[in-house]
Write a protein that holds these residues in place. Structure first.
Motif, short mmCIF file in Angstrom:
data_model
loop_
_atom_site.label_atom_id
_atom_site.label_comp_id
_atom_site.label_asym_id
_atom_site.label_seq_id
_atom_site.Cartn_x
_atom_site.Cartn_y
_atom_site.Cartn_z
N THR A 226 0.83 -1.19 0.00
CA THR A 226 0.00 0.00 0.00
C THR A 226 0.87 1.25 0.00
OG1 THR A 226 -1.53 1.31 1.35
CG2 THR A 226 -0.15 -0.27 2.50
N CYS A 227 0.42 2.29 -0.66
CA CYS A 227 1.20 3.53 -0.70
C CYS A 227 1.36 4.15 0.69
CB CYS A 227 0.53 4.53 -1.65
SG CYS A 227 0.80 4.18 -3.39
N GLY A 228 0.54 3.71 1.63
CA GLY A 228 0.67 4.21 2.99
C GLY A 228 2.02 3.89 3.61
N VAL A 229 2.65 2.77 3.18
CA VAL A 229 3.93 2.40 3.76
C VAL A 229 5.04 3.36 3.38
CG1 VAL A 229 3.30 -0.05 3.77
CG2 VAL A 229 4.62 0.86 1.85
N LEU A 230 4.79 4.22 2.39
CA LEU A 230 5.79 5.22 2.03
C LEU A 230 5.96 6.26 3.13
CD1 LEU A 230 4.70 5.87 -1.68
CD2 LEU A 230 6.58 4.41 -0.88
N LEU A 231 4.89 6.47 3.91
CA LEU A 231 4.90 7.51 4.94
C LEU A 231 4.96 6.97 6.36
CD1 LEU A 231 2.27 10.02 3.49
CD2 LEU A 231 4.74 10.03 3.22
N TRP A 232 4.45 5.76 6.61
CA TRP A 232 4.41 5.26 7.98
C TRP A 232 5.77 5.16 8.63
CZ3 TRP A 232 0.56 6.08 10.77
CH2 TRP A 232 -0.75 5.93 10.32
N PRO A 233 6.85 4.79 7.94
CA PRO A 233 8.16 4.78 8.61
C PRO A 233 8.54 6.14 9.20
CG PRO A 233 8.29 3.55 6.57
CD PRO A 233 6.94 4.21 6.58
N LEU A 234 8.11 7.23 8.55
CA LEU A 234 8.37 8.56 9.10
C LEU A 234 7.63 8.78 10.41
CD1 LEU A 234 8.21 10.75 5.86
CD2 LEU A 234 10.25 9.99 7.07
N GLU A 235 6.44 8.16 10.54
CA GLU A 235 5.69 8.30 11.78
C GLU A 235 6.47 7.70 12.95
OE1 GLU A 235 2.04 9.72 12.18
OE2 GLU A 235 3.50 10.65 10.86
N PHE A 236 7.09 6.56 12.74
CA PHE A 236 7.81 5.92 13.83
C PHE A 236 9.11 6.66 14.15
CE2 PHE A 236 4.89 2.64 12.50
CZ PHE A 236 4.49 2.09 13.71
N ILE A 237 9.70 7.27 13.15
CA ILE A 237 10.87 8.10 13.40
C ILE A 237 10.48 9.32 14.22
CG2 ILE A 237 12.55 9.66 12.32
CD1 ILE A 237 12.87 7.65 10.10
N MET A 238 9.36 9.95 13.84
CA MET A 238 8.86 11.10 14.59
C MET A 238 8.51 10.70 16.03
SD MET A 238 8.92 13.88 12.87
CE MET A 238 7.86 14.84 13.95
N THR A 239 7.94 9.50 16.19
CA THR A 239 7.63 9.00 17.53
C THR A 239 8.88 8.93 18.40
OG1 THR A 239 5.75 7.70 16.75
CG2 THR A 239 6.74 7.03 18.83
N ASP A 240 9.96 8.41 17.81
CA ASP A 240 11.20 8.27 18.57
C ASP A 240 11.82 9.63 18.91
OD1 ASP A 240 10.98 5.51 18.52
OD2 ASP A 240 12.13 5.32 16.66
N ILE A 241 11.73 10.57 17.98
CA ILE A 241 12.28 11.90 18.24
C ILE A 241 11.49 12.61 19.34
CG2 ILE A 241 12.69 14.19 17.24
CD1 ILE A 241 13.16 12.76 14.55
N VAL A 242 10.16 12.56 19.24
CA VAL A 242 9.32 13.17 20.27
C VAL A 242 9.56 12.48 21.61
CG1 VAL A 242 6.94 13.56 21.03
CG2 VAL A 242 7.56 13.95 18.65
N ASN A 243 9.67 11.17 21.59
CA ASN A 243 9.93 10.40 22.80
C ASN A 243 11.25 10.81 23.45
OD1 ASN A 243 9.30 8.51 24.71
ND2 ASN A 243 9.40 6.76 23.35
N GLU A 244 12.24 11.03 22.63
CA GLU A 244 13.58 11.39 23.12
C GLU A 244 13.59 12.73 23.82
OE1 GLU A 244 17.91 10.83 23.32
OE2 GLU A 244 16.25 9.47 22.92
N TYR A 245 12.86 13.70 23.28
CA TYR A 245 12.94 15.07 23.80
C TYR A 245 11.75 15.51 24.65
CZ TYR A 245 17.00 15.80 20.81
OH TYR A 245 18.24 15.70 20.23
N TYR A 246 10.61 14.83 24.51
CA TYR A 246 9.42 15.26 25.23
C TYR A 246 8.78 14.18 26.10
CZ TYR A 246 9.74 19.27 22.09
OH TYR A 246 10.18 20.38 21.41
N GLY A 247 9.16 12.93 25.88
CA GLY A 247 8.68 11.86 26.74
C GLY A 247 7.43 11.15 26.26
#
Length: 269
Positions: free
Chosen positions: A62-83
């Motif tokens: 699905t074309c959705g997989v082109l963007l979902w990896p970015l969601e998990f990267i964003m999750t890790d960045i937010v997690n790192e700096y904001y909890g």
């Protein structure tokens, strides 16, 4: 007070990341109805391999997989700096707005169309605009429910694994906690969405669900590894934007308690 908040760089950064996170998730859901051949993207023939007794499989995604990896990267960045609390906040916001979007899609589908509009795409090869619109925006309810459930559960898993790894690594080896948490959460995400949408919703066999799950996860696994450098790039950009000392304070606040990160956005600045 509001002017001080809007001038605070950690706060502005959180708002920007939250907006991108939600927009990216919504776009991924909207374009997820199109299936593409990964092999054809690289100019090769479909693989046609066999897994769990299911033959003729290839990397049709699905074309959705082109963007979902970015969601998990964003999750890790937010997690790192904001909890974790910040991650949960933007995840819930994304789910609510995605659900709202699909409600609006179905409302738009149910509204009677103008007669002239139905045939207005004939010159472009679309003889019935109503059917085209309904097919594009009218995703099945099981697919929507499966996608949202998988997203929420995988986000919780990602946050939990990320912080468990960070307790052992400290500030070092960000690649390990970011990539490790993503690999585990992506596996869960792949299975849940297929199980709900196609095992329950369509009656697929377990062999077919597991085979397609493995194909999808193979792609996500590769993307998680390939996109790891983006974590370090984002870390450098954030430290440059908020200042190294502030970035350190933000990380400490994010790790202090499960809910401290989001509550100390302004305090860190």
């Amino acid at each position: 007070m509001i002017h001080n908040i809007l001038k605070d760089r950690p706060t502005k950064l959180f708002i920007a990341m939250a907006a991108f996170f939600v927009a990216n998730a919504l776009i991924a859901e909207c374009i997820g109805g199109k299936i593409f051949s990964l092999e054809k993207v690289f100019g090769v023939q479909p693989a046609n391999f066999t897994i769990f007794g299911q033959s003729g499989l290839s990397f049709n995604l699905t074309c959705g997989v082109l963007l979902w990896p970015l969601e998990f990267i964003m999750t890790d960045i937010v997690n790192e700096y904001y909890g974790p609390r910040a991650v949960r906040r933007i995840s819930y916001t994304a789910v609510i707005l995605i659900a709202y979007a699909f409600i609006m899609f179905y409302l738009a589908i149910s509204i009677p169309p103008a007669d002239f509009w139905i045939g207005s795409g004939a010159t472009d090869g679309v003889p019935d605009m109503r059917n085209a619109f309904n097919v594009v925006f009218g995703q099945g309810m099981w697919i929507i429910f499966g996608s949202l459930a998988a997203f929420l559960i995988s986000q919780v898993v990602d946050v939990t694994v990320f912080h468990k790894i960070k307790k052992y690594t400290g500030e070092k080896k960000i690649w390990l906690r970011a990539t490790g948490s993503t690999l585990i959460s992506q596996l869960i995400d792949s299975f849940i969405v297929l199980f709900i949408a196609f095992k329950i919703g369509k009656g697929w066999s377990w062999q077919l669900v597991l085979a397609i799950c493995l194909v999808n996860y193979t792609y996500k696994f590769a993307m998680a590894i390939l996109l790891t450098p983006l974590i370090y790039l984002a870390q450098k950009r954030i430290e440059k934007y908020v200042g190294k000392e502030t970035a350190i304070q933000m990380k400490r606040a994010a790790m202090a308690t499960p809910g401290a990160g989001a509550d100390n956005i302004v305090a860190a600045g």
